[in-house]
Design a protein around this motif. Structure first.
Motif, PDB file in Angstrom:
ATOM      1  N   HIS A 113       6.277 -20.094  60.029  1.00  0.00           N
ATOM      2  CA  HIS A 113       6.643 -19.819  58.636  1.00  0.00           C
ATOM      3  C   HIS A 113       6.818 -18.314  58.419  1.00  0.00           C
ATOM      4  N   GLU A 114       5.970 -17.536  59.049  1.00  0.00           N
ATOM      5  CA  GLU A 114       6.086 -16.085  58.918  1.00  0.00           C
ATOM      6  C   GLU A 114       7.415 -15.601  59.493  1.00  0.00           C
ATOM      7  N   GLN A 115       7.802 -16.151  60.639  1.00  0.00           N
ATOM      8  CA  GLN A 115       9.076 -15.775  61.254  1.00  0.00           C
ATOM      9  C   GLN A 115      10.268 -16.267  60.440  1.00  0.00           C
ATOM     10  N   GLU A 116      10.190 -17.503  59.974  1.00  0.00           N
ATOM     11  CA  GLU A 116      11.351 -18.138  59.347  1.00  0.00           C
ATOM     12  C   GLU A 116      11.499 -17.791  57.868  1.00  0.00           C
ATOM     13  N   PHE A 117      10.368 -17.647  57.175  1.00  0.00           N
ATOM     14  CA  PHE A 117      10.427 -17.498  55.721  1.00  0.00           C
ATOM     15  C   PHE A 117       9.760 -16.224  55.209  1.00  0.00           C
ATOM     16  N   GLY A 118       9.158 -15.458  56.116  1.00  0.00           N
ATOM     17  CA  GLY A 118       8.566 -14.183  55.726  1.00  0.00           C
ATOM     18  C   GLY A 118       7.152 -14.256  55.212  1.00  0.00           C
ATOM     19  N   THR A 119       6.600 -15.457  55.102  1.00  0.00           N
ATOM     20  CA  THR A 119       5.229 -15.601  54.619  1.00  0.00           C
ATOM     21  C   THR A 119       4.605 -16.859  55.205  1.00  0.00           C
ATOM     22  N   ALA A 120       3.301 -16.831  55.396  1.00  0.00           N
ATOM     23  CA  ALA A 120       2.579 -17.978  55.948  1.00  0.00           C
ATOM     24  C   ALA A 120       1.926 -18.769  54.823  1.00  0.00           C
ATOM     25  N   PRO A 121       1.738 -20.079  55.006  1.00  0.00           N
ATOM     26  CA  PRO A 121       1.059 -20.871  53.980  1.00  0.00           C
ATOM     27  C   PRO A 121      -0.372 -20.383  53.770  1.00  0.00           C
ATOM     28  N   THR A 122      -0.862 -20.563  52.561  1.00  0.00           N
ATOM     29  CA  THR A 122      -2.250 -20.228  52.251  1.00  0.00           C
ATOM     30  C   THR A 122      -3.152 -21.363  52.718  1.00  0.00           C
ATOM     31  N   ILE A 123      -4.163 -21.031  53.480  1.00  0.00           N
ATOM     32  CA  ILE A 123      -5.074 -22.050  53.991  1.00  0.00           C
ATOM     33  C   ILE A 123      -6.100 -22.393  52.920  1.00  0.00           C
TER      34      ILE A 123
ATOM     35  N   ASP B 225      -2.038 -31.289  56.306  1.00  0.00           N
ATOM     36  CA  ASP B 225      -1.452 -30.984  55.000  1.00  0.00           C
ATOM     37  C   ASP B 225      -2.512 -30.426  54.053  1.00  0.00           C
ATOM     38  N   ARG B 226      -3.658 -31.078  54.035  1.00  0.00           N
ATOM     39  CA  ARG B 226      -4.728 -30.641  53.135  1.00  0.00           C
ATOM     40  C   ARG B 226      -5.193 -29.236  53.480  1.00  0.00           C
ATOM     41  N   PHE B 227      -5.371 -28.949  54.765  1.00  0.00           N
ATOM     42  CA  PHE B 227      -5.809 -27.618  55.179  1.00  0.00           C
ATOM     43  C   PHE B 227      -4.787 -26.548  54.790  1.00  0.00           C
ATOM     44  N   LEU B 228      -3.513 -26.929  54.764  1.00  0.00           N
ATOM     45  CA  LEU B 228      -2.454 -25.974  54.443  1.00  0.00           C
ATOM     46  C   LEU B 228      -2.090 -25.982  52.963  1.00  0.00           C
ATOM     47  N   GLY B 229      -2.914 -26.630  52.159  1.00  0.00           N
ATOM     48  CA  GLY B 229      -2.749 -26.561  50.718  1.00  0.00           C
ATOM     49  C   GLY B 229      -1.716 -27.493  50.127  1.00  0.00           C
ATOM     50  N   SER B 230      -1.261 -28.485  50.906  1.00  0.00           N
ATOM     51  CA  SER B 230      -0.293 -29.452  50.396  1.00  0.00           C
ATOM     52  C   SER B 230      -0.997 -30.749  50.019  1.00  0.00           C
ATOM     53  N   GLU B 231      -0.309 -31.562  49.240  1.00  0.00           N
ATOM     54  CA  GLU B 231      -0.877 -32.851  48.853  1.00  0.00           C
ATOM     55  C   GLU B 231      -0.693 -33.851  49.993  1.00  0.00           C
ATOM     56  N   PRO B 232      -1.771 -34.383  50.550  1.00  0.00           N
ATOM     57  CA  PRO B 232      -1.633 -35.318  51.676  1.00  0.00           C
ATOM     58  C   PRO B 232      -1.108 -36.674  51.222  1.00  0.00           C
ATOM     59  N   ASN B 233      -0.460 -37.354  52.139  1.00  0.00           N
ATOM     60  CA  ASN B 233      -0.078 -38.745  51.928  1.00  0.00           C
ATOM     61  C   ASN B 233      -1.030 -39.591  52.765  1.00  0.00           C
ATOM     62  N   TRP B 234      -2.017 -40.179  52.124  1.00  0.00           N
ATOM     63  CA  TRP B 234      -3.038 -40.927  52.853  1.00  0.00           C
ATOM     64  C   TRP B 234      -2.577 -42.337  53.213  1.00  0.00           C
ATOM     65  N   VAL B 235      -1.530 -42.825  52.551  1.00  0.00           N
ATOM     66  CA  VAL B 235      -1.074 -44.194  52.794  1.00  0.00           C
ATOM     67  C   VAL B 235      -0.248 -44.277  54.076  1.00  0.00           C
ATOM     68  N   SER B 236       0.745 -43.387  54.198  1.00  0.00           N
ATOM     69  CA  SER B 236       1.609 -43.360  55.391  1.00  0.00           C
ATOM     70  C   SER B 236       1.751 -41.912  55.852  1.00  0.00           C
ATOM     71  N   PRO B 237       0.691 -41.331  56.376  1.00  0.00           N
ATOM     72  CA  PRO B 237       0.707 -39.891  56.655  1.00  0.00           C
ATOM     73  C   PRO B 237       1.738 -39.445  57.676  1.00  0.00           C
ATOM     74  N   ASP B 238       2.088 -40.311  58.637  1.00  0.00           N
ATOM     75  CA  ASP B 238       3.039 -39.903  59.671  1.00  0.00           C
ATOM     76  C   ASP B 238       4.435 -40.484  59.437  1.00  0.00           C
ATOM     77  N   HIS B 239       4.728 -40.862  58.186  1.00  0.00           N
ATOM     78  CA  HIS B 239       6.051 -41.370  57.811  1.00  0.00           C
ATOM     79  C   HIS B 239       6.740 -40.287  56.996  1.00  0.00           C
ATOM     80  N   VAL B 240       7.661 -39.565  57.619  1.00  0.00           N
ATOM     81  CA  VAL B 240       8.213 -38.368  56.991  1.00  0.00           C
ATOM     82  C   VAL B 240       8.944 -38.641  55.677  1.00  0.00           C
ATOM     83  N   PRO B 241       9.678 -39.755  55.497  1.00  0.00           N
ATOM     84  CA  PRO B 241      10.334 -39.951  54.198  1.00  0.00           C
ATOM     85  C   PRO B 241       9.352 -40.127  53.042  1.00  0.00           C
ATOM     86  N   SER B 242       8.090 -40.442  53.355  1.00  0.00           N
ATOM     87  CA  SER B 242       7.093 -40.658  52.309  1.00  0.00           C
ATOM     88  C   SER B 242       6.417 -39.371  51.856  1.00  0.00           C
TER      89      SER B 242
END
Length: 216
Positions: free
Chosen positions: A138-148, A177-194
């Motif tokens: 993220h630092e390379q691509e967007f100039g900033t890293a996510p807040t942990i 996701d939770r560690f990186l400050g995003s809202e986790p999807n607990w129902v289908s965590p490894d389903h990207v469209p969700s």
């Protein structure tokens, strides 16, 4: 979370593409293990066959889902790292085999992280590697890293994390996701469209509630 290894990763040009090559994946993972050893005095033995299997299983899934990077590249990077974490936990290529003396006090890790490393050294290694990779890319691509999020330093969270991924490795995606400050999807965590970010972007692109990729 102590992610000092992020700086070493960020110094590598085009990290996002390098980590999709087995040679770089293995080399950076081993370097991450050395960094944890230097900071926390935990020695690891790495099983190359299991590490290779984790990579191959991950890259196959990531390639199948990579079209979603065109929708939200930042979120897809986090998701892809979550899949890496899932496969590392599933294959479990590292084993903590004892303690070593730290070379100097300056290398010592954060006190808040110390008890987490002692509680689950392998899980910390896998998670720290993935968080560091996301932060560096993220630092390379967007100039900033996510807040942990502060929960990453909470031993109670790690108790829940270890218990849940032992039963269902896919929960690793949600915990990352939770560690990186995003809202986790607990129902289908490894389903990207969700993923919430993907659904919101799809809805924005189509003007309708999103259920999948936009049609051409």
């Amino acid at each position: 979370m102590d992610i000092r290894f992020k700086d070493e990763l960020a110094s590598m040009p085009d990290l996002r593409h390098r980590l999709r090559r087995l040679r770089w994946f293995r080399a950076t993972f081993r370097a991450s293990a050395r960094a944890v050893t230097e900071a926390y005095g935990i020695r690891f033995v790495i099983d190359d066959a299991k590490l290779t299997r984790a990579f191959l299983d991950w890259i196959e899934i990531a390639e199948a889902d990579k079209k979603f990077a065109e929708i939200d590249r930042a979120d897809f990077i986090v998701f892809a790292a979550g899949l890496v974490l899932r496969e590392l936990i599933r294959q479990d290529p590292a084993k903590a085999t004892g303690e070593v003396s730290r070379q100097n006090d300056e290398a010592a890790g954060q006190e808040s992280t110390e008890e987490i490393v002692r509680f689950w050294p392998e899980g910390f290694l896998y998670t720290n590697y993935c968080v560091s990779a996301v932060a560096a890319i993220h630092e390379q691509e967007f100039g900033t890293a996510p807040t942990i999020d502060k929960c990453a330093d909470d031993l109670r969270t790690w108790w829940s994390y270890r218990e849940n991924v032992t039963e269902m490795p896919a929960y690793a995606v949600a915990f990352l996701d939770r560690f990186l400050g995003s809202e986790p999807n607990w129902v289908s965590p490894d389903h990207v469209p969700s993923r919430r970010a993907m659904r919101q972007m799809l809805q924005s692109l189509s003007g309708q509630p999103a259920t999948g990729l936009p049609t051409q």
